[in-house]
Design an enzyme around this catalytic site. Structure first.
Site, PDB file in Angstrom:
ATOM      1  CB  CYS A 112     -64.989 -57.449 -27.750  1.00  0.00           C
ATOM      2  SG  CYS A 112     -64.751 -55.541 -28.170  1.00  0.00           S
TER       3      CYS A 112
ATOM      4  CG  ASP B  76     -67.149 -52.566 -34.349  1.00  0.00           C
ATOM      5  OD1 ASP B  76     -67.917 -53.363 -33.665  1.00  0.00           O
ATOM      6  OD2 ASP B  76     -66.055 -51.895 -34.342  1.00  0.00           O
ATOM      7  CB  SER B  77     -69.533 -49.772 -31.543  1.00  0.00           C
ATOM      8  OG  SER B  77     -68.248 -50.306 -31.412  1.00  0.00           O
TER       9      SER B  77
ATOM     10  CG  HIS C  84     -62.906 -52.353 -30.344  1.00  0.00           C
ATOM     11  ND1 HIS C  84     -64.083 -52.589 -30.694  1.00  0.00           N
ATOM     12  CD2 HIS C  84     -62.713 -51.170 -30.683  1.00  0.00           C
ATOM     13  CE1 HIS C  84     -64.664 -51.387 -31.205  1.00  0.00           C
ATOM     14  NE2 HIS C  84     -63.502 -50.414 -31.120  1.00  0.00           N
TER      15      HIS C  84
ATOM     16  CB  CYS D   1     -70.169 -55.528 -33.625  1.00  0.00           C
ATOM     17  SG  CYS D   1     -70.192 -54.702 -31.872  1.00  0.00           S
TER      18      CYS D   1
ATOM     19  CD  GLU E 262     -63.148 -47.022 -31.562  1.00  0.00           C
ATOM     20  OE1 GLU E 262     -62.979 -46.000 -32.132  1.00  0.00           O
ATOM     21  OE2 GLU E 262     -63.617 -47.850 -32.078  1.00  0.00           O
TER      22      GLU E 262
HETATM   23  N1  DGL Z   1     -66.414 -54.118 -31.196  1.00  0.00           N
HETATM   24  C1  DGL Z   1     -67.511 -54.410 -30.420  1.00  0.00           C
HETATM   25  C2  DGL Z   1     -67.710 -55.935 -30.228  1.00  0.00           C
HETATM   26  O1  DGL Z   1     -67.405 -56.704 -30.828  1.00  0.00           O
HETATM   27  C3  DGL Z   1     -68.268 -53.433 -29.334  1.00  0.00           C
HETATM   28  C4  DGL Z   1     -67.147 -52.639 -28.656  1.00  0.00           C
HETATM   29  C5  DGL Z   1     -67.907 -51.481 -28.158  1.00  0.00           C
HETATM   30  O2  DGL Z   1     -68.659 -50.715 -28.707  1.00  0.00           O
HETATM   31  O3  DGL Z   1     -68.434 -51.621 -26.828  1.00  0.00           O
HETATM   32  O4  DGL Z   1     -68.499 -56.178 -29.142  1.00  0.00           O
END
Ligand code: DGL
Length: 268
Positions: A184, A11-12, A186, A74, A152
């Site tokens: 997403c 993931d990012s 997150h 992600c 984050e």
């Molecule tokens: N967690 C990520 C997703 O599922 C990316 C979030 C990001 O880095 O902008 O899209």
């Protein structure tokens, strides 16, 4: 590559930990190797070229660790197209599920909300997947660029987070959706707040379960399921180890995990 080889999960940043949580529950015998690019998160407001170059570096690092499969935890990275991530590597790549069948089986009024990063919403991938199954459905996509930096940044009790939740959920409530997918990884970190603002009439779908099931089936088809008793969980990040530990503790039992900061340059 063998059954004991780890499954890479990328993931990012910390978002993919919400998918790792699911994998720890449903695939406890697997060795899981998480890699979050916390030095460069968020990805969702970046260009395709930039995201692709970061992902290439993460995959090169996972290749050096001898992974047997990569789960792209992600949605933004999944939008690059799995073939652009797989390239010539011999392991399979599993991307985030779009949840179209689950959404359509649960909605009563066929009004479906999708919340995600700007990159994911712009791709319209979820809308296309849902309409391909049922063209009479209505899909309301809402980009939520404020969420990832707030999550984050551990701003869980901030007014800023409440304002952002209010702003995004108001659009969905106005449109009358009766179900919404968190596209997403997150966003499940703020699932309770989202639920509160949306109200009991709107169901929340997390595509992590389906993604995890797809990963399990893929290993089965390749005869790569680990038959060991208990797998290990290693969580690697490219920056801010203590912050990652605190955020991980919100989702998973960190006593079961080993944490490390890694330098993606090390394999070049
Ligand atoms: N967690 C990520 C997703 O599922 C990316 C979030 C990001 O880095 O902008 O899209």
């Amino acid at each position: 590559m063998n059954k004991q080889s780890p499954i890479g999960v990328i993931d990012s940043g910390v978002g993919g930990l919400t998918v790792l949580k699911c994998m720890m529950e449903h695939m406890p015998q697997e060795n899981l190797l998480y890699l979050g690019d916390t030095a460069r998160t968020p990805y969702g407001s970046r260009s395709r070229e930039e995201i692709q170059s970061f992902v290439d570096e993460m995959i090169a690092w996972l290749v050096a660790q001898g992974v047997k499969q990569v789960v792209v935890a992600c949605n933004t990275v999944t939008m690059l197209g799995l073939e652009n991530i797989k390239k010539n590597h011999d392991f399979d790549i599993v991307g985030m599920s779009k949840g179209e069948n689950t959404l359509l089986s649960l909605t009563k009024n066929k009004k479906i909300g999708v919340i995600a990063t700007e990159f994911t919403i712009k791709s319209e991938a979820h809308k296309k997947a849902i309409l391909a199954v049922d063209p009479t459905a209505e899909v309301v996509g809402v980009p939520c660029p404020k969420f990832v930096p707030l999550i984050e940044g551990e701003q869980f009790d901030s007014q800023e987070l409440k304002d952002a939740v209010n702003e995004y959920t108001s659009i969905l409530k106005k449109a009358g959706v009766d179900i919404m997918i968190m596209s997403c990884t997150h966003f499940p970190f703020v699932r309770d707040l989202l639920g509160q603002y949306l109200g009991a009439g709107v169901a929340l779908v997390n595509p992590a379960d389906e993604t995890c099931e797809n990963a399990r089936k893929n290993l089965q088809s390749k005869n790569l399921v680990n038959d060991g008793a208990q797998g290990s969980v290693t969580i690697c990040c490219t920056a801010d180890l203590e912050r990652v530990k605190r955020l991980a503790a919100r989702e998973i039992d960190i006593e079961k995990c080993t944490f490390k900061v890694v330098n993606l340059e090390d394999v070049k």
